[in-house]
Design a protein around this motif. Sequence first.
Motif, PDB file in Angstrom:
ATOM      1  N   PRO A 299      69.650  15.333 -27.996  1.00 54.74           N
ATOM      2  CA  PRO A 299      70.513  14.666 -27.008  1.00 54.74           C
ATOM      3  C   PRO A 299      70.363  15.277 -25.607  1.00 54.74           C
ATOM      4  CG  PRO A 299      71.726  15.037 -29.023  1.00 54.74           C
ATOM      5  CD  PRO A 299      70.418  15.758 -29.171  1.00 54.74           C
ATOM      6  N   HIS A 300      70.173  16.587 -25.556  1.00 52.80           N
ATOM      7  CA  HIS A 300      70.005  17.243 -24.261  1.00 52.80           C
ATOM      8  C   HIS A 300      68.742  16.742 -23.559  1.00 52.80           C
ATOM      9  CE1 HIS A 300      70.145  20.326 -21.177  1.00 52.80           C
ATOM     10  NE2 HIS A 300      68.865  20.549 -21.418  1.00 52.80           N
ATOM     11  N   ARG A 301      67.659  16.588 -24.314  1.00 52.80           N
ATOM     12  CA  ARG A 301      66.395  16.115 -23.744  1.00 52.80           C
ATOM     13  C   ARG A 301      66.542  14.677 -23.246  1.00 52.80           C
ATOM     14  NH1 ARG A 301      61.979  18.528 -21.944  1.00 52.80           N
ATOM     15  NH2 ARG A 301      60.643  18.833 -23.709  1.00 52.80           N
ATOM     16  N   VAL A 302      67.262  13.853 -23.984  1.00 49.41           N
ATOM     17  CA  VAL A 302      67.491  12.461 -23.569  1.00 49.41           C
ATOM     18  C   VAL A 302      68.285  12.441 -22.270  1.00 49.41           C
ATOM     19  CG1 VAL A 302      68.658  10.302 -24.168  1.00 49.41           C
ATOM     20  CG2 VAL A 302      67.327  11.528 -25.896  1.00 49.41           C
ATOM     21  N   ARG A 303      69.329  13.257 -22.192  1.00 44.80           N
ATOM     22  CA  ARG A 303      70.150  13.318 -20.971  1.00 44.80           C
ATOM     23  C   ARG A 303      69.308  13.797 -19.792  1.00 44.80           C
ATOM     24  NH1 ARG A 303      75.374  13.586 -19.070  1.00 44.80           N
ATOM     25  NH2 ARG A 303      75.867  15.244 -17.611  1.00 44.80           N
ATOM     26  N   HIS A 304      68.534  14.843 -20.012  1.00 45.77           N
ATOM     27  CA  HIS A 304      67.697  15.397 -18.956  1.00 45.77           C
ATOM     28  C   HIS A 304      66.699  14.353 -18.448  1.00 45.77           C
ATOM     29  CE1 HIS A 304      65.798  18.809 -16.868  1.00 45.77           C
ATOM     30  NE2 HIS A 304      64.665  18.188 -17.121  1.00 45.77           N
ATOM     31  N   SER A 305      66.038  13.675 -19.369  1.00 44.05           N
ATOM     32  CA  SER A 305      65.070  12.640 -19.002  1.00 44.05           C
ATOM     33  C   SER A 305      65.739  11.490 -18.267  1.00 44.05           C
ATOM     34  CB  SER A 305      64.361  12.111 -20.251  1.00 44.05           C
ATOM     35  OG  SER A 305      63.632  13.144 -20.864  1.00 44.05           O
ATOM     36  N   SER A 306      66.933  11.122 -18.697  1.00 46.65           N
ATOM     37  CA  SER A 306      67.665  10.025 -18.059  1.00 46.65           C
ATOM     38  C   SER A 306      68.052  10.376 -16.627  1.00 46.65           C
ATOM     39  CB  SER A 306      68.925   9.686 -18.853  1.00 46.65           C
ATOM     40  OG  SER A 306      68.589   9.257 -20.142  1.00 46.65           O
ATOM     41  N   ILE A 307      68.488  11.611 -16.424  1.00 44.00           N
ATOM     42  CA  ILE A 307      68.872  12.037 -15.079  1.00 44.00           C
ATOM     43  C   ILE A 307      67.644  12.072 -14.165  1.00 44.00           C
ATOM     44  CG2 ILE A 307      69.745  13.981 -13.718  1.00 44.00           C
ATOM     45  CD1 ILE A 307      71.719  14.486 -16.043  1.00 44.00           C
ATOM     46  N   MET A 308      66.534  12.564 -14.678  1.00 45.16           N
ATOM     47  CA  MET A 308      65.317  12.593 -13.860  1.00 45.16           C
ATOM     48  C   MET A 308      64.860  11.171 -13.530  1.00 45.16           C
ATOM     49  SD  MET A 308      63.244  16.041 -14.972  1.00 45.16           S
ATOM     50  CE  MET A 308      62.119  15.217 -15.990  1.00 45.16           C
ATOM     51  N   ALA A 309      64.969  10.250 -14.477  1.00 46.05           N
ATOM     52  CA  ALA A 309      64.603   8.847 -14.225  1.00 46.05           C
ATOM     53  C   ALA A 309      65.558   8.212 -13.209  1.00 46.05           C
ATOM     54  CB  ALA A 309      64.609   8.061 -15.533  1.00 46.05           C
ATOM     55  N   ALA A 310      66.837   8.542 -13.295  1.00 44.71           N
ATOM     56  CA  ALA A 310      67.818   8.010 -12.346  1.00 44.71           C
ATOM     57  C   ALA A 310      67.541   8.522 -10.936  1.00 44.71           C
ATOM     58  CB  ALA A 310      69.231   8.384 -12.781  1.00 44.71           C
ATOM     59  N   LEU A 311      67.133   9.778 -10.823  1.00 48.68           N
ATOM     60  CA  LEU A 311      66.765  10.311  -9.508  1.00 48.68           C
ATOM     61  C   LEU A 311      65.591   9.525  -8.928  1.00 48.68           C
ATOM     62  CD1 LEU A 311      67.164  14.131 -10.118  1.00 48.68           C
ATOM     63  CD2 LEU A 311      68.316  12.815  -8.336  1.00 48.68           C
ATOM     64  N   GLU A 312      64.620   9.255  -9.762  1.00 53.49           N
ATOM     65  CA  GLU A 312      63.450   8.488  -9.318  1.00 53.49           C
ATOM     66  C   GLU A 312      63.871   7.071  -8.902  1.00 53.49           C
ATOM     67  OE1 GLU A 312      59.474   8.215  -8.448  1.00 53.49           O
ATOM     68  OE2 GLU A 312      60.322   9.966  -9.432  1.00 53.49           O
ATOM     69  N   ALA A 313      64.696   6.434  -9.710  1.00 55.54           N
ATOM     70  CA  ALA A 313      65.096   5.043  -9.465  1.00 55.54           C
ATOM     71  C   ALA A 313      65.994   4.881  -8.237  1.00 55.54           C
ATOM     72  CB  ALA A 313      65.809   4.484 -10.697  1.00 55.54           C
ATOM     73  N   THR A 314      66.764   5.915  -7.918  1.00 55.77           N
ATOM     74  CA  THR A 314      67.683   5.824  -6.780  1.00 55.77           C
ATOM     75  C   THR A 314      67.093   6.402  -5.505  1.00 55.77           C
ATOM     76  OG1 THR A 314      68.732   7.956  -7.280  1.00 55.77           O
ATOM     77  CG2 THR A 314      69.727   5.969  -8.259  1.00 55.77           C
ATOM     78  N   GLY A 315      65.812   6.738  -5.538  1.00 54.05           N
ATOM     79  CA  GLY A 315      65.197   7.331  -4.357  1.00 54.05           C
ATOM     80  C   GLY A 315      65.749   8.710  -4.054  1.00 54.05           C
ATOM     81  N   GLU A 316      66.022   9.472  -5.117  1.00 51.48           N
ATOM     82  CA  GLU A 316      66.528  10.847  -5.035  1.00 51.48           C
ATOM     83  C   GLU A 316      67.939  10.928  -4.449  1.00 51.48           C
ATOM     84  OE1 GLU A 316      63.632  13.334  -3.088  1.00 51.48           O
ATOM     85  OE2 GLU A 316      62.028  12.635  -4.386  1.00 51.48           O
ATOM     86  N   ASN A 317      68.751   9.912  -4.705  1.00 49.68           N
ATOM     87  CA  ASN A 317      70.131   9.910  -4.222  1.00 49.68           C
ATOM     88  C   ASN A 317      70.976  10.770  -5.169  1.00 49.68           C
ATOM     89  OD1 ASN A 317      72.812   9.354  -3.528  1.00 49.68           O
ATOM     90  ND2 ASN A 317      72.252   7.335  -2.758  1.00 49.68           N
ATOM     91  N   VAL A 318      71.154  12.022  -4.791  1.00 49.65           N
ATOM     92  CA  VAL A 318      71.830  12.994  -5.648  1.00 49.65           C
ATOM     93  C   VAL A 318      73.278  12.602  -5.903  1.00 49.65           C
ATOM     94  CG1 VAL A 318      72.580  15.405  -5.798  1.00 49.65           C
ATOM     95  CG2 VAL A 318      70.289  14.866  -4.980  1.00 49.65           C
ATOM     96  N   ARG A 319      73.954  12.078  -4.907  1.00 46.71           N
ATOM     97  CA  ARG A 319      75.378  11.707  -5.074  1.00 46.71           C
ATOM     98  C   ARG A 319      75.556  10.599  -6.110  1.00 46.71           C
ATOM     99  NH1 ARG A 319      78.764  15.601  -3.334  1.00 46.71           N
ATOM    100  NH2 ARG A 319      78.109  16.295  -1.291  1.00 46.71           N
ATOM    101  N   VAL A 320      74.710   9.594  -6.069  1.00 45.52           N
ATOM    102  CA  VAL A 320      74.810   8.497  -7.034  1.00 45.52           C
ATOM    103  C   VAL A 320      74.552   9.024  -8.443  1.00 45.52           C
ATOM    104  CG1 VAL A 320      73.722   6.353  -7.817  1.00 45.52           C
ATOM    105  CG2 VAL A 320      74.246   6.683  -5.397  1.00 45.52           C
ATOM    106  N   VAL A 321      73.500   9.828  -8.591  1.00 49.53           N
ATOM    107  CA  VAL A 321      73.155  10.362  -9.903  1.00 49.53           C
ATOM    108  C   VAL A 321      74.228  11.331 -10.391  1.00 49.53           C
ATOM    109  CG1 VAL A 321      71.433  11.666 -11.218  1.00 49.53           C
ATOM    110  CG2 VAL A 321      70.705   9.998  -9.508  1.00 49.53           C
TER     111      VAL A 321
END
Length: 61
Positions: free
Chosen positions: A3-25
Motif C-alpha cells: 500500500p505504501h508503494r501504491v500511495r508513493h507512486s500515486s503521489i508522484m503521478a499526481a505531481l506530474e499530472a498537476t505540473g508539480e503543483n505541491v498544494r493541490v497534491v
Amino acid sequence: MSPHRVRHSSIMAALEATGENVRVVQQLSRHTKPEIVMRYDDNRKDLQGEMTGVLSGLLGK
C-alpha cells in the motif's frame, strides 16, 4: 506491491499530472505539510535523472 508503494507512486503521478503543483497534491494526499510532498517531488526528479542516465548508457548516447 505494498500500500505504501501504491500511495508513493500515486503521489508522484499526481505531481506530474498537476505540473508539480505541491498544494493541490498536498490536499489530495491529505499530507499536513507541503514539505512532505516536496520530498516526493525531489525523489521523482532524482529517479528521472537516474533513468535518463541508464537509457543513455543503453543507447550509447
